[in-house]
Design an enzyme around this catalytic site. Structure first.
Site: not given
Length: 166
Positions: A31-33
């Site tokens: 996932g990406y922050i």
């Protein structure tokens, strides 16, 4: 690990030739922050976890700075909750070709049917042998960035690709 990353990305022709050629397979959830000026990724690969920060490319997607650090599974589980837009789920197959190893990603979920390969190079001019299942190059095409696939999944635009890839 940190340093300058040089990689080229390609679509993989449909079929399972890449699976037959693979010497390794692993399951990846990432996932990406949200971050301005960089891509911040949390990745769980089988039983290991990583925090990766990548700068934006200045040469059409061919190269960029990359920082990667292994983190604990507990840290990854907490950080993945901060990720925006869900996660990318895929299996990664490693295929040796000449002096290089191609990483072939077979996507799941809303990106099912998308199969991409990438090869890391030591210079932008470095030559490499492409396996027969490698198709058109998509280096720098933002549609194929994992972070972009969360916002605009392959299922919404797969019919824009030639038949041999879907």
């Amino acid at each position: 690990m940190s340093g300058f990353e040089i990689e080229r990305k390609f679509l993989v022709k449909k079929g399972d030739a890449f699976k037959r050629a693979a010497f390794s397979c692993s399951h990846i959830v990432q996932g990406y922050i949200p971050a301005d000026g960089a891509t911040v990724r949390i990745r769980i690969r089988d039983n290991q976890a990583y925090l990766t920060i990548k700068s934006h490319s200045v040469d059409g997607g061919l190269s960029r700075y990359e920082f990667e650090k292994e983190i604990t599974m507990d840290e990854a589980q907490h950080l993945i909750k901060l990720c925006k837009g869900g996660v990318i789920d895929k299996h990664r197959y490693l295929v040796k070709s000449g002096n290089h190893t191609f990483e072939v990603d077979d996507f799941h979920g809303e990106n099912v049917g998308l199969i991409m390969a990438e090869v890391e190079l030591s210079s932008t001019e470095e030559e490499f042998e492409k396996p027969e299942f490698i198709g058109i190059e998509v280096t720098g095409d933002k549609r194929f960035y994992n972070s972009h696939l969360l916002e605009n999944p392959f299922s919404l635009w797969k019919n824009t690709l030639p038949e041999e890839y879907i």
